[in-house]
Design a protein around this motif. Sequence first.
Motif, PDB file in Angstrom:
ATOM      1  N   VAL A   1      -0.991   7.300   4.789  1.00 33.01           N
ATOM      2  CA  VAL A   1      -1.772   7.481   3.557  1.00 33.01           C
ATOM      3  C   VAL A   1      -1.349   6.461   2.504  1.00 33.01           C
ATOM      4  O   VAL A   1      -0.165   6.323   2.189  1.00 33.01           O
ATOM      5  CB  VAL A   1      -1.607   8.908   2.997  1.00 33.01           C
ATOM      6  N   ILE A   2      -2.330   5.739   1.973  1.00 35.83           N
ATOM      7  CA  ILE A   2      -2.104   4.758   0.909  1.00 35.83           C
ATOM      8  C   ILE A   2      -1.658   5.481  -0.369  1.00 35.83           C
ATOM      9  O   ILE A   2      -2.160   6.565  -0.690  1.00 35.83           O
ATOM     10  CB  ILE A   2      -3.406   3.978   0.653  1.00 35.83           C
ATOM     11  N   ASP A   3      -0.742   4.870  -1.108  1.00 35.18           N
ATOM     12  CA  ASP A   3      -0.320   5.433  -2.392  1.00 35.18           C
ATOM     13  C   ASP A   3      -1.297   4.969  -3.467  1.00 35.18           C
ATOM     14  O   ASP A   3      -1.348   3.787  -3.815  1.00 35.18           O
ATOM     15  CB  ASP A   3       1.108   4.975  -2.730  1.00 35.18           C
ATOM     16  N   VAL A   4      -2.074   5.913  -3.983  1.00 38.57           N
ATOM     17  CA  VAL A   4      -3.150   5.562  -4.922  1.00 38.57           C
ATOM     18  C   VAL A   4      -2.635   5.343  -6.345  1.00 38.57           C
ATOM     19  O   VAL A   4      -3.416   4.991  -7.242  1.00 38.57           O
ATOM     20  CB  VAL A   4      -4.254   6.638  -4.926  1.00 38.57           C
ATOM     21  N   ALA A   5      -1.335   5.531  -6.563  1.00 35.75           N
ATOM     22  CA  ALA A   5      -0.770   5.283  -7.887  1.00 35.75           C
ATOM     23  C   ALA A   5      -0.354   3.827  -8.075  1.00 35.75           C
ATOM     24  O   ALA A   5      -0.085   3.394  -9.192  1.00 35.75           O
ATOM     25  CB  ALA A   5       0.443   6.197  -8.130  1.00 35.75           C
ATOM     26  N   LEU A   6      -0.292   3.060  -6.994  1.00 36.18           N
ATOM     27  CA  LEU A   6       0.163   1.670  -7.060  1.00 36.18           C
ATOM     28  C   LEU A   6      -0.954   0.739  -7.531  1.00 36.18           C
ATOM     29  O   LEU A   6      -2.047   0.738  -6.953  1.00 36.18           O
ATOM     30  CB  LEU A   6       0.629   1.204  -5.681  1.00 36.18           C
TER      31      LEU A   6
ATOM     32  N   LEU B   1       0.808  -1.218   0.000  1.00 36.32           N
ATOM     33  CA  LEU B   1       0.000   0.000   0.000  1.00 36.32           C
ATOM     34  C   LEU B   1       0.841   1.267   0.000  1.00 36.32           C
ATOM     35  O   LEU B   1       0.291   2.370   0.077  1.00 36.32           O
ATOM     36  CB  LEU B   1      -0.931  -0.011   1.217  1.00 36.32           C
ATOM     37  N   ARG B   2       2.148   1.133  -0.089  1.00 38.97           N
ATOM     38  CA  ARG B   2       2.998   2.320  -0.172  1.00 38.97           C
ATOM     39  C   ARG B   2       4.140   2.075  -1.154  1.00 38.97           C
ATOM     40  O   ARG B   2       4.598   0.942  -1.335  1.00 38.97           O
ATOM     41  CB  ARG B   2       3.558   2.706   1.186  1.00 38.97           C
ATOM     42  N   ASP B   3       4.566   3.135  -1.787  1.00 37.24           N
ATOM     43  CA  ASP B   3       5.716   3.109  -2.681  1.00 37.24           C
ATOM     44  C   ASP B   3       6.964   3.096  -1.818  1.00 37.24           C
ATOM     45  O   ASP B   3       7.230   4.055  -1.081  1.00 37.24           O
ATOM     46  CB  ASP B   3       5.665   4.346  -3.585  1.00 37.24           C
ATOM     47  N   LEU B   4       7.746   2.026  -1.874  1.00 39.72           N
ATOM     48  CA  LEU B   4       8.915   1.889  -0.998  1.00 39.72           C
ATOM     49  C   LEU B   4       9.969   2.970  -1.256  1.00 39.72           C
ATOM     50  O   LEU B   4      10.822   3.218  -0.399  1.00 39.72           O
ATOM     51  CB  LEU B   4       9.537   0.501  -1.179  1.00 39.72           C
ATOM     52  N   LYS B   5       9.887   3.615  -2.410  1.00 40.74           N
ATOM     53  CA  LYS B   5      10.863   4.663  -2.759  1.00 40.74           C
ATOM     54  C   LYS B   5      10.310   6.071  -2.565  1.00 40.74           C
ATOM     55  O   LYS B   5      10.946   7.050  -2.920  1.00 40.74           O
ATOM     56  CB  LYS B   5      11.316   4.477  -4.211  1.00 40.74           C
ATOM     57  N   ASP B   6       9.120   6.161  -1.989  1.00 44.47           N
ATOM     58  CA  ASP B   6       8.477   7.463  -1.787  1.00 44.47           C
ATOM     59  C   ASP B   6       9.189   8.241  -0.680  1.00 44.47           C
ATOM     60  O   ASP B   6       9.353   7.736   0.437  1.00 44.47           O
ATOM     61  CB  ASP B   6       7.008   7.244  -1.410  1.00 44.47           C
ATOM     62  N   LYS B   7       9.611   9.470  -0.987  1.00 39.76           N
ATOM     63  CA  LYS B   7      10.293  10.326  -0.006  1.00 39.76           C
ATOM     64  C   LYS B   7       9.410  11.503   0.424  1.00 39.76           C
ATOM     65  O   LYS B   7       9.907  12.487   0.993  1.00 39.76           O
ATOM     66  CB  LYS B   7      11.604  10.876  -0.606  1.00 39.76           C
ATOM     67  N   SER B   8       8.118  11.413   0.165  1.00 41.64           N
ATOM     68  CA  SER B   8       7.208  12.507   0.514  1.00 41.64           C
ATOM     69  C   SER B   8       7.197  12.730   2.022  1.00 41.64           C
ATOM     70  O   SER B   8       7.310  11.789   2.809  1.00 41.64           O
ATOM     71  CB  SER B   8       5.786  12.196   0.042  1.00 41.64           C
ATOM     72  N   VAL B   9       7.041  13.994   2.408  1.00 44.59           N
ATOM     73  CA  VAL B   9       6.991  14.362   3.822  1.00 44.59           C
ATOM     74  C   VAL B   9       5.651  15.030   4.093  1.00 44.59           C
ATOM     75  O   VAL B   9       5.265  15.976   3.413  1.00 44.59           O
ATOM     76  CB  VAL B   9       8.142  15.318   4.197  1.00 44.59           C
ATOM     77  N   TYR B  10       4.939  14.513   5.085  1.00 43.44           N
ATOM     78  CA  TYR B  10       3.634  15.086   5.430  1.00 43.44           C
ATOM     79  C   TYR B  10       3.335  14.791   6.885  1.00 43.44           C
ATOM     80  O   TYR B  10       4.005  13.999   7.541  1.00 43.44           O
ATOM     81  CB  TYR B  10       2.533  14.522   4.520  1.00 43.44           C
ATOM     82  N   ARG B  11       2.286  15.438   7.377  1.00 43.95           N
ATOM     83  CA  ARG B  11       1.836  15.210   8.751  1.00 43.95           C
ATOM     84  C   ARG B  11       0.314  15.359   8.772  1.00 43.95           C
ATOM     85  O   ARG B  11      -0.211  16.408   8.415  1.00 43.95           O
ATOM     86  CB  ARG B  11       2.479  16.223   9.695  1.00 43.95           C
ATOM     87  N   SER B  12      -0.382  14.305   9.151  1.00 43.04           N
ATOM     88  CA  SER B  12      -1.844  14.341   9.136  1.00 43.04           C
ATOM     89  C   SER B  12      -2.375  15.165  10.309  1.00 43.04           C
ATOM     90  O   SER B  12      -1.630  15.530  11.219  1.00 43.04           O
ATOM     91  CB  SER B  12      -2.413  12.922   9.202  1.00 43.04           C
ATOM     92  N   VAL B  13      -3.681  15.411  10.291  1.00 36.86           N
ATOM     93  CA  VAL B  13      -4.304  16.165  11.376  1.00 36.86           C
ATOM     94  C   VAL B  13      -4.065  15.481  12.713  1.00 36.86           C
ATOM     95  O   VAL B  13      -3.902  16.135  13.746  1.00 36.86           O
ATOM     96  CB  VAL B  13      -5.826  16.319  11.115  1.00 36.86           C
ATOM     97  N   GLN B  14      -4.023  14.141  12.698  1.00 40.26           N
ATOM     98  CA  GLN B  14      -3.773  13.394  13.925  1.00 40.26           C
ATOM     99  C   GLN B  14      -2.280  13.134  14.144  1.00 40.26           C
ATOM    100  O   GLN B  14      -1.896  12.297  14.954  1.00 40.26           O
ATOM    101  CB  GLN B  14      -4.541  12.065  13.916  1.00 40.26           C
ATOM    102  N   ASN B  15      -1.440  13.839  13.363  1.00 40.18           N
ATOM    103  CA  ASN B  15       0.017  13.877  13.564  1.00 40.18           C
ATOM    104  C   ASN B  15       0.760  12.611  13.151  1.00 40.18           C
ATOM    105  O   ASN B  15       1.855  12.324  13.647  1.00 40.18           O
ATOM    106  CB  ASN B  15       0.348  14.239  15.020  1.00 40.18           C
ATOM    107  N   TRP B  16       0.199  11.867  12.201  1.00 39.95           N
ATOM    108  CA  TRP B  16       0.905  10.727  11.619  1.00 39.95           C
ATOM    109  C   TRP B  16       1.699  11.178  10.392  1.00 39.95           C
ATOM    110  O   TRP B  16       1.251  12.056   9.647  1.00 39.95           O
ATOM    111  CB  TRP B  16      -0.082   9.641  11.196  1.00 39.95           C
ATOM    112  N   ASN B  17       2.830  10.520  10.164  1.00 40.56           N
ATOM    113  CA  ASN B  17       3.629  10.850   8.976  1.00 40.56           C
ATOM    114  C   ASN B  17       3.726   9.668   8.011  1.00 40.56           C
ATOM    115  O   ASN B  17       4.551   9.679   7.090  1.00 40.56           O
ATOM    116  CB  ASN B  17       5.039  11.317   9.382  1.00 40.56           C
ATOM    117  N   ASP B  18       2.883   8.649   8.215  1.00 39.78           N
ATOM    118  CA  ASP B  18       2.977   7.436   7.399  1.00 39.78           C
ATOM    119  C   ASP B  18       1.633   6.711   7.308  1.00 39.78           C
ATOM    120  O   ASP B  18       1.576   5.489   7.396  1.00 39.78           O
ATOM    121  CB  ASP B  18       4.047   6.496   7.994  1.00 39.78           C
TER     122      ASP B  18
END
Length: 829
Positions: free
Chosen positions: A462-467, A443-460
């Motif tokens: 979100v499913i990668d919808v391109a896969l 459910l995630r791109d192993l080479k994804d280097k995106s940086v984000y933070r959800s409202v509930q403060n998670w950084n990991d």
Amino acid sequence: MQAQTGANRLNPKDLNLTWEVVEEGYQNKNQTHSALTLQNTGQNPLPATGWSLYFHGSPSFKTKDTNAPVKIEHVNGDLLRIVPTASFSGLSAGSTKRVELVSAGQMVNESRAPEGFYLVWNDNPAKGYTIGSVVNKKPTQNKIGWIASGEIYEQNKVIKDIPVEKLTKVFPTPSQYSENGQRFTLTSAVPVIADNAFTNEAALLTEYLSTVFGQKPAVKTSGTGKAIRLQQKQGMGEEAYELQVTPQQVVITASTPAGIFYGIQSLKTLMPPSALATKQSSVTLTGVNVKDAPRFGHRAFMMDVARNFQQKEEVLKVLDLMALYKLNVLHFHLNDDEGWRLEIPALPELTQIGSRRGHTSDDSQNLQPSLGSGPDVDASSGSGYYSKADYVEILRYANARHIKVIPEIETPGHARAAIKAMDARYERLMKEGKQAEAEKYLLRDLKDKSVYRSVQNWNDNVIDVALPSTYTFLEKVTDEILAMYKEVGAPIETIHFGGDEVPPGVWEKSPAVQKVMASNSNVKNTDDLWYYFFGKINDMLKERNLYLSGWEEIGMRKVKQNGKTTYIANPDFANENFHVDVWNNLGSNIDLAYRLANAGYKVVLTNVTNMYLDLAYQKAYEEPGLNWGGFLDVDKPFYFIPYDYMKNMKVDTENKPINRNAFAGKERLTEAGKKNIVGLQAPLWSETVRTPERLEYMLLPKLLGLAERAWAPDPVWATEADAGKSETAYNEAWSEFVNILGKRELPRLNHYAGGFNYRIPTAGAKVENGKVVANVQLPGMEVRYTTDGADPTLSSKLYTGPISEKGTVKLRIIDSTGRAGRVTTVENK
């Protein structure tokens, strides 16, 4: 002091903590100064180094001073840890150390306090240890503006005490109701005579009557004499029924089994609430003539079991409650960042990993603790799941009670539990040399280097919808769920795929996303991935003869207007039968539900201001629940006006009178849009709900307001144009409603389905003319009081009128079982 090991260092059970608020509004900012005191009650010291103290709270928690002996680090989500700095000299046996903290926001109630503390030694980083006691001291100063007993008294003043015999005796309020002045005496000897179409409903009725009489009445298909008759009559509405009670018989008429079922629920509420207290030899029913049908076809309760789990038995109990009050949709929130709760046999890691929380350094065996769940796996409501057999039993139980179960598979955000579970599957199969199989459900791109933070403060999370593997996963989960419904023969028309709160920054550095952008002209940026994803999910569901349900974002498109980024109803999906649960009626989104309905989306009104049952009842420190969307007492679901909810928005999120200018220029519901309002829903998010008792406390009696508004006809006060007349009519309706709750429905729920832990309200009280006067929100409940400083109990004096005694008067509403509301203290000088 050197880092000790083993027997030479503190036993974690000997570490006690006290947390307290020092100052709200610290430095005249929206922040809180608090203090955490560590106390070593053991024989050995807490070393200067070599440990971390984990806890749950806002990541904004920092030490007040730059040279503090400890520092706070954010781990992920709501998990933080305190680690010693170079200036920490250790905590010797018997000593204490106070750490000053600063955090964003105000500590409105105890649900905002840090919690779930546990200790980890650096030399064993995979193991967490439960510590001793943790005390949360209530603030002594009221800078928050907590509700005062006098305010509660003023709110309750409009409520009139109505004699129980004058109350409508069927709930929710029927379309047509009259009493004929006659009575029917019901005993276990009275048979149920049911047409063949109503065998299931007759069986459920006699099962219920056996709890009243101690034995089941007979079920027959024909017969004369006194009886309860379930009769089929063509041409009535899908859920309509008629109920007639005369001295000779009880007749329930309907076209469908659902209609008969709702007539039976009305018969159950017609019974005296005391009927379940002890086994009865006979029960007297008021003679009535009822013609009834629901206002909305979709009457939903959303149960979140992902944040904190509830056992199957509690789900069945909730279904019994829903059925009694004619709610017909259980929206089942089965996964989120903090847990996956449904066994999918083909993907065992979903429950082996994703349903279990406990201390971990890598989430490879279980998820990290969240929401105070603690270090030990399976020791709290942080862990748990429904086996396939459990879910089939839930479906069968719901189906028999005419309740549709809509499963929610939260995507693409709020999906950390699923992501980590599929990571674990990947690692297992890669070790076996099965790369293609390992990558099949990633459910995630192993080479994804995106940086984000959800409202509930998670950084990991979100499913990668391109896969492509994302869709393989969702198809597998969908098909396994559909097989469970097929096994039961339960209806399923939709699956809810979430769709809310995906943060900025997601997917921006994913090679899989870049590949999709290069090959698909409709995907120019990461925003376009949203429509790409839900278009594919929609196609997948349509292949299975299902429609797509989701949170409001599935029907929205991000656009630039006047140089600003804003959201509009997405025209691409407007006629695709998307059903959207619209929660956001705050700020610029006050009219969002109406904008989506007017644009063609099927809308379930789930307004946070009136329907979010997880919000605290009142602004009081001891009152559990969240408050980001305001406060939600019993009245807010009751006074909700579905087709004109801006009219009923009386207060803001601080419970202060709302500025009517907020509604200027907002979109109103059109006649075409009105047809797209399919129903109402009340969700109970479970961040602060860890036990069945807390669930029932947050649920009741608020849920009864939803039941009334979803079933009963549009009330006069909702459409009356004259404000004065509308208020008078509302106060009369409100008085009747709370009298029915206090004198009929809540006493019934003391025993129904094993009894429910509903909230007992707080007494209103003030000093008036030198005497203490008191009142209640729910007539029929009693106020007890003391003047000796002790908290009132069931044996304390009963309040019957103004109290002339001077000094400290403590008052409390206590029911016949001894359960009590909060203590109210009034000084009568």
